[in-house]
Design a protein around this motif. Structure first.
Motif, mmCIF file in Angstrom:
data_model
loop_
_atom_site.group_PDB
_atom_site.id
_atom_site.type_symbol
_atom_site.label_atom_id
_atom_site.label_comp_id
_atom_site.label_asym_id
_atom_site.label_seq_id
_atom_site.Cartn_x
_atom_site.Cartn_y
_atom_site.Cartn_z
ATOM 1 N N TYR A 264 -7.783 -1.212 5.082
ATOM 2 C CA TYR A 264 -7.415 -0.220 4.064
ATOM 3 C C TYR A 264 -6.232 -0.725 3.246
ATOM 4 C CZ TYR A 264 -6.299 4.390 2.069
ATOM 5 O OH TYR A 264 -6.052 5.432 1.214
ATOM 6 N N ASP A 265 -5.198 -1.241 3.930
ATOM 7 C CA ASP A 265 -3.998 -1.702 3.229
ATOM 8 C C ASP A 265 -4.295 -2.901 2.338
ATOM 9 O OD1 ASP A 265 -2.725 0.301 4.585
ATOM 10 O OD2 ASP A 265 -1.608 -1.013 5.942
ATOM 11 N N SER A 266 -5.208 -3.764 2.776
ATOM 12 C CA SER A 266 -5.566 -4.934 1.966
ATOM 13 C C SER A 266 -6.277 -4.499 0.682
ATOM 14 C CB SER A 266 -6.460 -5.877 2.768
ATOM 15 O OG SER A 266 -5.773 -6.390 3.900
ATOM 16 N N ILE A 267 -7.232 -3.583 0.814
ATOM 17 C CA ILE A 267 -7.932 -3.076 -0.369
ATOM 18 C C ILE A 267 -6.950 -2.361 -1.298
ATOM 19 C CG2 ILE A 267 -9.668 -1.399 -1.137
ATOM 20 C CD1 ILE A 267 -11.256 -2.134 1.411
ATOM 21 N N ASP A 268 -6.030 -1.614 -0.707
ATOM 22 C CA ASP A 268 -5.034 -0.904 -1.513
ATOM 23 C C ASP A 268 -4.180 -1.885 -2.314
ATOM 24 O OD1 ASP A 268 -3.813 1.833 -1.976
ATOM 25 O OD2 ASP A 268 -2.028 0.721 -1.360
ATOM 26 N N TRP A 269 -3.732 -2.953 -1.655
ATOM 27 C CA TRP A 269 -2.897 -3.965 -2.326
ATOM 28 C C TRP A 269 -3.663 -4.637 -3.461
ATOM 29 C CZ3 TRP A 269 -3.210 -9.305 -2.933
ATOM 30 C CH2 TRP A 269 -2.048 -9.950 -3.364
ATOM 31 N N ILE A 270 -4.910 -5.012 -3.192
ATOM 32 C CA ILE A 270 -5.718 -5.679 -4.215
ATOM 33 C C ILE A 270 -5.896 -4.776 -5.428
ATOM 34 C CG2 ILE A 270 -8.013 -6.591 -4.746
ATOM 35 C CD1 ILE A 270 -8.204 -7.339 -1.724
ATOM 36 N N SER A 271 -6.243 -3.527 -5.168
ATOM 37 C CA SER A 271 -6.573 -2.613 -6.272
ATOM 38 C C SER A 271 -5.375 -2.339 -7.177
ATOM 39 C CB SER A 271 -7.127 -1.303 -5.728
ATOM 40 O OG SER A 271 -6.132 -0.591 -5.014
ATOM 41 N N LYS A 272 -4.166 -2.571 -6.672
ATOM 42 C CA LYS A 272 -2.962 -2.283 -7.448
ATOM 43 C C LYS A 272 -2.367 -3.518 -8.129
ATOM 44 C CE LYS A 272 -1.802 1.735 -4.630
ATOM 45 N NZ LYS A 272 -0.897 2.323 -3.601
ATOM 46 N N MET B 72 -0.647 -16.380 -0.315
ATOM 47 C CA MET B 72 -0.246 -15.062 -0.791
ATOM 48 C C MET B 72 -0.042 -14.163 0.429
ATOM 49 S SD MET B 72 -0.145 -15.509 -4.027
ATOM 50 C CE MET B 72 0.085 -13.826 -4.589
ATOM 51 N N ARG B 73 1.008 -13.389 0.426
ATOM 52 C CA ARG B 73 1.324 -12.560 1.587
ATOM 53 C C ARG B 73 1.072 -11.090 1.256
ATOM 54 N NH1 ARG B 73 6.812 -15.589 3.641
ATOM 55 N NH2 ARG B 73 7.339 -15.457 1.440
ATOM 56 N N VAL B 74 0.101 -10.519 1.978
ATOM 57 C CA VAL B 74 -0.335 -9.148 1.730
ATOM 58 C C VAL B 74 0.345 -8.242 2.753
ATOM 59 C CG1 VAL B 74 -2.310 -7.608 1.518
ATOM 60 C CG2 VAL B 74 -2.546 -10.036 0.887
ATOM 61 N N PRO B 75 1.191 -7.298 2.309
ATOM 62 C CA PRO B 75 1.955 -6.475 3.256
ATOM 63 C C PRO B 75 1.116 -5.361 3.874
ATOM 64 C CG PRO B 75 2.478 -5.844 1.009
ATOM 65 C CD PRO B 75 1.541 -7.006 0.904
ATOM 66 N N MET B 76 1.256 -5.179 5.179
ATOM 67 C CA MET B 76 0.641 -4.075 5.888
ATOM 68 C C MET B 76 1.674 -2.968 6.100
ATOM 69 S SD MET B 76 -2.492 -5.172 6.341
ATOM 70 C CE MET B 76 -2.309 -5.958 4.731
ATOM 71 N N ARG B 77 1.229 -1.801 6.456
ATOM 72 C CA ARG B 77 2.113 -0.631 6.568
ATOM 73 C C ARG B 77 3.171 -0.790 7.640
ATOM 74 N NH1 ARG B 77 -2.471 3.679 7.909
ATOM 75 N NH2 ARG B 77 -3.508 2.346 6.351
#
Length: 581
Positions: free
Chosen positions: A112-120, A27-32
């Motif tokens: 922060y970006d990883s937690i943001d992606w997960i939560s959404k 799974m590819r989690v995008p950073m800012r």
């Protein structure tokens, strides 16, 4: 379950995960900034993928080793059993995560970006917990300080290498201790901290990367074992990694930085000024190289976390084990090094599960009403609880070094006393950098040249360059818990040297087991702004960063302090010239 051998628990957990978790890999989690981090997501099998609390393990190591290794497998099993999703995400520049690996860079923004992606995600309940030991704990300090509203709870374990300035410590993430380089980093950067790896075209699809991963795990399995036993003697020390043939890493830069180098500020250390936003459960160890900064961080966040909820919910457990060994080595006879600490077993998995159930699911399970601190009192071999660290009923007691002028070795006349000596005296030893006092156990990890833990120090105490100060046999039990502040008075015929101190529990049989040790490179005694060298004939007060322990000295035992100028290769040798090693 806690009573089962660790190998048996691990095997059962791995089997359970294989049978009861669905895996979504690559799974590819995008950073800012457009970089994509690679993650594996474990979902509970045969359950709807909706409204799931999630635990994130943000790690620089292989995913498969994280799932199958003894440290995390029990936690992952428990999370899956209790209806959680688990994400194991590689930090920037590791394995299939894009970018270049730089130590701790990305802890805050990428976290922060990883937690943001997960939560959404459509399957998330909007709450994320984080857990990890060592590197995966160190990433949590700045991640926690980023204060993402979905970051509901944190569990950093053995995380001192992610801590900068906090309380009396300013060790640049435990790279230094008292201004001396910790030898463990040569080992860690050789095997785990390398900067570069092969990369893949960005346009590859997830399906293509899944196919590639069946053939390439990106782990350099043919890496030769380093000959650290001889390499640690290399001078100057910035040639050690080159002589080992190590891959390029941050170590090539760090080893050339002095403690006051402004570049240290570029690393995302946690510490003073960074206030945690999530309730935090610290899990630490008495024989971990990070124990001092860790308890200082607990104290700091208890007073300074960003919200009242976070400040009121800072908890800590301190085990009598080595780095990241909590829950892995304990038995009815928990031996750490050579010393038996009795039955130190504890249900860490159960505690962590209740912690996350409360903060991620809203369970009213009483976990926040329990004592804030659980610490193991060594010697008495008992778990103790308190609501502060150190406990409120601790009294400060001053011990003095005294002798008849010859405290050299255990055969000398050094005395440790609570009575101030009637007259001033001095003890003298000669320090030779080519024949340093050897390290034996202590607060260290991951360093085969010097395994950590508690060992009989009697052989070291026979050396003439070790000053030994001992109390008479105790008439009654003495419990020592908390910080131990150390002031020594030094005169030297060289511009610079190191001072070491070690606290030891001596049994009636003469065995002398180490509890903690400290060191200070004397040029930094006035602070980290600039080195200040000694002048021959002058006496200087030297305050060593505090030791920390919890030990019960039984009646008939003796309290001992060792003083010298080296503990090698745990700490690099001072060449006493005033120059740069």
């Amino acid at each position: 379950a806690v009573a089962q051998p660790a190998t048996q628990r691990t095997a059962a957990a791995v089997a359970y995960i294989a049978a009861h978790a669905d895996r979504e890999e690559m799974m590819r989690v995008p950073m800012r900034d457009g970089v994509r981090l690679s993650a594996t997501i474990l979902f509970p099998k045969d359950r709807p993928r909706q409204n799931l609390p999630t635990v994130l393990i943000f790690i620089p190591y292989l995913t498969e080793g994280t799932i199958r290794g003894g440290l995390f497998s029990g936690y992952i099993r428990s999370f899956i059993e209790n209806g959680y999703a688990v994400i194991i995400e590689n930090v920037r520049g590791r394995y299939f995560s894009e970018g270049t690996y730089t130590y701790l860079t990305g802890s805050e923004k990428d976290g922060y970006d990883s937690i943001d992606w997960i939560s959404k995600q459509p399957w998330s309940n909007g709450k994320v917990g984080t857990i990890g030991c060592s590197s995966s704990a160190e990433e949590q300090h700045r991640m926690n300080a980023a204060q993402h509203p979905a970051h509901a709870a944190a569990v950093p374990m053995g995380s001192g290498a992610g801590i900068g300035k906090v309380g009396p410590y300013n060790e640049m993430g435990n790279f230094y201790r008292g201004g001396t380089v910790q030898g463990v980093w040569f080992s860690w950067y050789y095997g785990s901290g390398y900067k570069y790896h092969p990369s893949w075209p960005a346009e590859l699809t997830r399906e293509q990367k899944l196919r590639i991963s069946k053939f390439w795990n990106m782990e350099p399995e043919l890496m030769p074992r380093p000959n650290l036993d001889s390499a640690v003697w290399t001078l100057p020390i910035n040639k050690i990694m080159q002589n080992l043939g190590a891959m390029p890493s941050d170590m090539d830069d760090f080893v050339n930085r002095l403690p006051n180098d402004p570049k240290w500020k570029e690393i995302e250390f946690g510490g003073e000024g960074y206030r945690s936003g999530a309730p935090t459960l610290y899990i630490n160890s008495w024989y971990d190289l990070s124990i001092g900064p860790n308890v200082a961080m607990f104290d700091y966040q208890t007073r300074n976390a960003a919200t009242e909820t976070a400040r009121d919910n800072i908890f800590m457990v301190i085990a009598p084990t080595l780095h990241c060994n909590q829950g892995q080595v304990e038995s009815e006879h928990t031996v750490v090094g050579e010393r038996d600490f009795g039955d130190a077993r504890y249900d860490y998995v159960g505690l962590v599960q209740r912690w996350f159930d409360h903060w991620l699911k809203g369970a009213d399970n009483g976990v926040t009403k329990e004592p804030k601190v659980r610490s193991y009192l060594m010697g008495a071999n008992q778990w103790r609880t308190s609501d502060t660290w150190p406990p409120k009923n601790v009294d400060l007691v001053t011990y003095y070094l005294d002798s008849d002028g010859s405290a050299n070795s255990v055969l000398g006349n050094g005395r440790l006393t609570t009575t101030k000596p009637a007259k001033a005296s001095s003890d003298v030893f000669v320090y030779d950098p080519m024949h340093p006092v050897p390290s034996l156990g202590g607060q260290i990890c991951c360093f085969a040249v010097n395994p950590g833990g508690s060992f009989d120090q009697v052989g070291i105490e026979m050396r003439n360059d070790v000053l030994v100060y001992t109390t008479p046999p105790l008439k009654e039990r003495v419990d020592v818990t908390g910080n131990i502040e150390v002031s020594l008075y030094l005169s030297s015929n060289v511009k610079d040297t190191d001072l070491t101190i070690k606290l030891v529990d001596v049994g009636p049989d003469g065995k002398a087991f180490n509890l903690d040790e400290g060191i200070l490179r004397v040029r930094w005694r006035e602070g980290w702004d600039k080195p200040v060298f000694m002048e021959s004939g002058k006496v200087y007060k030297v305050d060593i960063p505090p030791l920390v322990t919890s030990n019960s000295f039984a009646a008939g035992h003796r309290i001992r302090v060792e003083v010298s100028s080296s503990s090698f290769p745990h700490f690099d040798r001072n060449l006493n010239t005033g120059g740069n090693n």
